[in-house]
Design an enzyme around this catalytic site. Sequence first.
Site, PDB file in Angstrom:
ATOM      1  N   ASP A 217      -2.889  -5.537  -1.299  1.00  0.00           N
ATOM      2  CA  ASP A 217      -2.151  -4.291  -1.446  1.00  0.00           C
ATOM      3  C   ASP A 217      -2.754  -3.425  -2.565  1.00  0.00           C
ATOM      4  O   ASP A 217      -3.071  -3.948  -3.643  1.00  0.00           O
ATOM      5  CB  ASP A 217      -0.699  -4.661  -1.796  1.00  0.00           C
ATOM      6  CG  ASP A 217       0.244  -3.488  -1.767  1.00  0.00           C
ATOM      7  OD1 ASP A 217       0.344  -2.862  -0.704  1.00  0.00           O
ATOM      8  OD2 ASP A 217       0.883  -3.205  -2.801  1.00  0.00           O
TER       9      ASP A 217
ATOM     10  N   ASP B 188      -0.079 -10.875   2.882  1.00  0.00           N
ATOM     11  CA  ASP B 188      -0.204  -9.646   2.116  1.00  0.00           C
ATOM     12  C   ASP B 188      -0.040  -9.976   0.633  1.00  0.00           C
ATOM     13  O   ASP B 188       1.017 -10.444   0.212  1.00  0.00           O
ATOM     14  CB  ASP B 188       0.922  -8.699   2.565  1.00  0.00           C
ATOM     15  CG  ASP B 188       0.568  -7.243   2.421  1.00  0.00           C
ATOM     16  OD1 ASP B 188      -0.069  -6.898   1.410  1.00  0.00           O
ATOM     17  OD2 ASP B 188       0.946  -6.450   3.306  1.00  0.00           O
TER      18      ASP B 188
ATOM     19  N   HIS C  31       2.827   0.416   8.538  1.00  0.00           N
ATOM     20  CA  HIS C  31       4.233   0.484   8.116  1.00  0.00           C
ATOM     21  C   HIS C  31       4.504   1.597   7.104  1.00  0.00           C
ATOM     22  O   HIS C  31       5.642   1.756   6.680  1.00  0.00           O
ATOM     23  CB  HIS C  31       4.628  -0.865   7.509  1.00  0.00           C
ATOM     24  CG  HIS C  31       3.859  -1.158   6.259  1.00  0.00           C
ATOM     25  ND1 HIS C  31       2.497  -1.403   6.265  1.00  0.00           N
ATOM     26  CD2 HIS C  31       4.232  -1.183   4.964  1.00  0.00           C
ATOM     27  CE1 HIS C  31       2.094  -1.571   5.020  1.00  0.00           C
ATOM     28  NE2 HIS C  31       3.115  -1.456   4.213  1.00  0.00           N
ATOM     29  N   ASP C  32       3.467   2.306   6.683  1.00  0.00           N
ATOM     30  CA  ASP C  32       3.657   3.410   5.733  1.00  0.00           C
ATOM     31  C   ASP C  32       3.438   4.767   6.391  1.00  0.00           C
ATOM     32  O   ASP C  32       3.424   5.788   5.710  1.00  0.00           O
ATOM     33  CB  ASP C  32       2.648   3.302   4.572  1.00  0.00           C
ATOM     34  CG  ASP C  32       2.873   2.078   3.707  1.00  0.00           C
ATOM     35  OD1 ASP C  32       4.029   1.646   3.561  1.00  0.00           O
ATOM     36  OD2 ASP C  32       1.878   1.548   3.175  1.00  0.00           O
TER      37      ASP C  32
ATOM     38  N   GLU D 190      -6.491  -2.658   0.637  1.00  0.00           N
ATOM     39  CA  GLU D 190      -5.914  -1.334   0.845  1.00  0.00           C
ATOM     40  C   GLU D 190      -6.360  -0.458  -0.312  1.00  0.00           C
ATOM     41  O   GLU D 190      -6.036  -0.729  -1.462  1.00  0.00           O
ATOM     42  CB  GLU D 190      -4.383  -1.403   0.878  1.00  0.00           C
ATOM     43  CG  GLU D 190      -3.784  -0.051   1.212  1.00  0.00           C
ATOM     44  CD  GLU D 190      -2.329   0.098   0.786  1.00  0.00           C
ATOM     45  OE1 GLU D 190      -1.640   0.935   1.366  1.00  0.00           O
ATOM     46  OE2 GLU D 190      -1.901  -0.607  -0.145  1.00  0.00           O
TER      47      GLU D 190
HETATM   48  C1  GLC Z   1       1.149  -0.255  -0.311  1.00  0.00           C
HETATM   49  C2  GLC Z   1       2.084  -0.754   0.763  1.00  0.00           C
HETATM   50  C3  GLC Z   1       3.375  -0.014   0.633  1.00  0.00           C
HETATM   51  C4  GLC Z   1       3.959  -0.299  -0.728  1.00  0.00           C
HETATM   52  C5  GLC Z   1       2.954   0.002  -1.842  1.00  0.00           C
HETATM   53  C6  GLC Z   1       3.376  -0.591  -3.144  1.00  0.00           C
HETATM   54  O1  GLC Z   1       0.815   1.069  -0.162  1.00  0.00           O
HETATM   55  O2  GLC Z   1       1.501  -0.622   2.017  1.00  0.00           O
HETATM   56  O3  GLC Z   1       4.281  -0.313   1.658  1.00  0.00           O
HETATM   57  O4  GLC Z   1       5.097   0.468  -0.935  1.00  0.00           O
HETATM   58  O5  GLC Z   1       1.689  -0.522  -1.562  1.00  0.00           O
HETATM   59  O6  GLC Z   1       3.267  -1.985  -3.146  1.00  0.00           O
END
Ligand code: GLC
Length: 551
Positions: A200, A100, A324-325, A250
């Site tokens: 990310d 990641d 995980h979010d 993402e």
């Molecule tokens: C993404 C991750 C999340 C994190 C955010 C900031 O959305 O999945 O868990 O808090 O980025 O890095």
Amino acid sequence: MESKMTEFRDKVVYQIYPKSFQDSDGDGIGDLRGIIRRLDYLKDLGVDYLWLTPVFISPQNDNGYDVADYRRIDPRYGTMADMEELISESRKRGMGIMLDMVFNHTSTSHEWFQRALAGEKEYQDYYIFKEESPEKMPTNWVSKFGGPVWEYVPGLGKWYLHLFDVTQADLNWENPRVREELKDVLRFWKAKGIQGFRFDVVNLISKPEVWEDDFEGDGRRFYSDGPKVHEYLKELVRDADIGDCVTVGEMSSTTLKNCVGYSNPDEQELSMCFHFHHLKVDYKDGNKWELMEPDYRRLKELFREWQEGMQIGNGWSALFLCNHDQPRTVSRFGDEGRYWKQSAMMLAGMIHLMRGTPYVYQGEEIGMTNPHFASIEQYRDVESLNYYQILREQGKSGVEALEVLAARSRDNGRSPMQWNGEKNGGFSDGAPWIPMADNAETIHVQSQMGDSESVLTFYKKLITLRKEMKIISEGTICFLEEADDRVIAYRRNLGEEELLVYGNLSGTVRTVSEMFSSGGYQKILGNYKEEPEMTDGRLTLRPYELVVMYR
Ligand code: GLC
């Protein structure tokens, strides 16, 4: 290039949240050696890639998404030797490791930021510092975790930008040196044998040229899919030479058009995108912290729009209902009670058989539910803790605020993996860093292994099917059944072959409105033992039933 950039299409990715997966040393925190111990389980599940959320050195203010050193493993998770062993042991079992990459920001503990604070101009240029009086923030934007996106540094007389936590400072991608540093990080990991990368919030890296207040929203419209994002991604992938790795970005508050750009192989940017519109259908007026039942009509419309749209543009989606979010899928769109098993299976089948690459989030394959935390002491997530305060300030009682968190907190997906009926679900001998779910004693891997009717076995079937049937990875998709909000249905086609998927998104019986020409179809998968029911030539679905037909 086209073949290299699309050869992941029949693969399945398993997401590991290392902190909550398997502890090997009794400190209550999952670690790399714990993952190594579970590789045979993952191999048996049939997945191809293991995506690990960040395990780099970090103060852990955002559970590792605040990276202080991109090249070193946080001792909580193990050592570089453990990582190397994980890579080689996974490879032996035919699985690749995906890391990641948190490249939108670093932790404020990162050496670069520390040197910036110490006054080194060169490193101040690595971040987004703005000179303004201490009374006036450069813009009125709101951070993703609540509060302003700017923090004032008195010693420098400047504000720095943080779209997330105050300890996550946004990097300045305009600066070519920053881009070179990040390419080097990718080269470093690729040389270690890493086969994929998840980027990310990568559509936030290109910031606007003009910094202005947002009087309509929280500022995101100015920095999501920013002006140079495609240019930066092309450059990164080309220069770091990761075109042969599987890559997923993402994408936060993105658009279909941009996602086509990010993932169409001709563009040579990324293999695929995570986009989230379908996971906002239960936000009241777009507000995550206002509870609402899922709007299933909207859910169906969004699937149709994105699936068909990505197909037209030759883009590629990551298929997922949780991570995980997010809260647990079965708690959110299914039924935790009577139809727990059927709904977990139906949701799995519905998402896995669409056009894209499926992601299985740890525990999803055994139908893990939200943990049902009932006190604020059980929560760990920075966003949840901030919003608890914000909700209280907005006038909600403690009980009401907890009710919101129990449905919406990111910690819902972070309670430890449930391996067996022993202490702490077999996750750890010590006290877990976050409490176990309240049903850890009944829902676990051990009880589902070898049970031909378990959720786990169903996931294995789905994964096997993808390998056996090209139509799943390569067929076209077309959505059916517009009439009923609670029936999701689509058709996949490849040459002469046809696959039909029907899912009942409710706990009541539903009759599909289209006449079903039974000619030559054969049921190849379902979550009820009985044969599909027909009423006057129409398919009748039992509660949460999934029916997959092929001819
Ligand atoms: C993404 C991750 C999340 C994190 C955010 C900031 O959305 O999945 O868990 O808090 O980025 O890095």
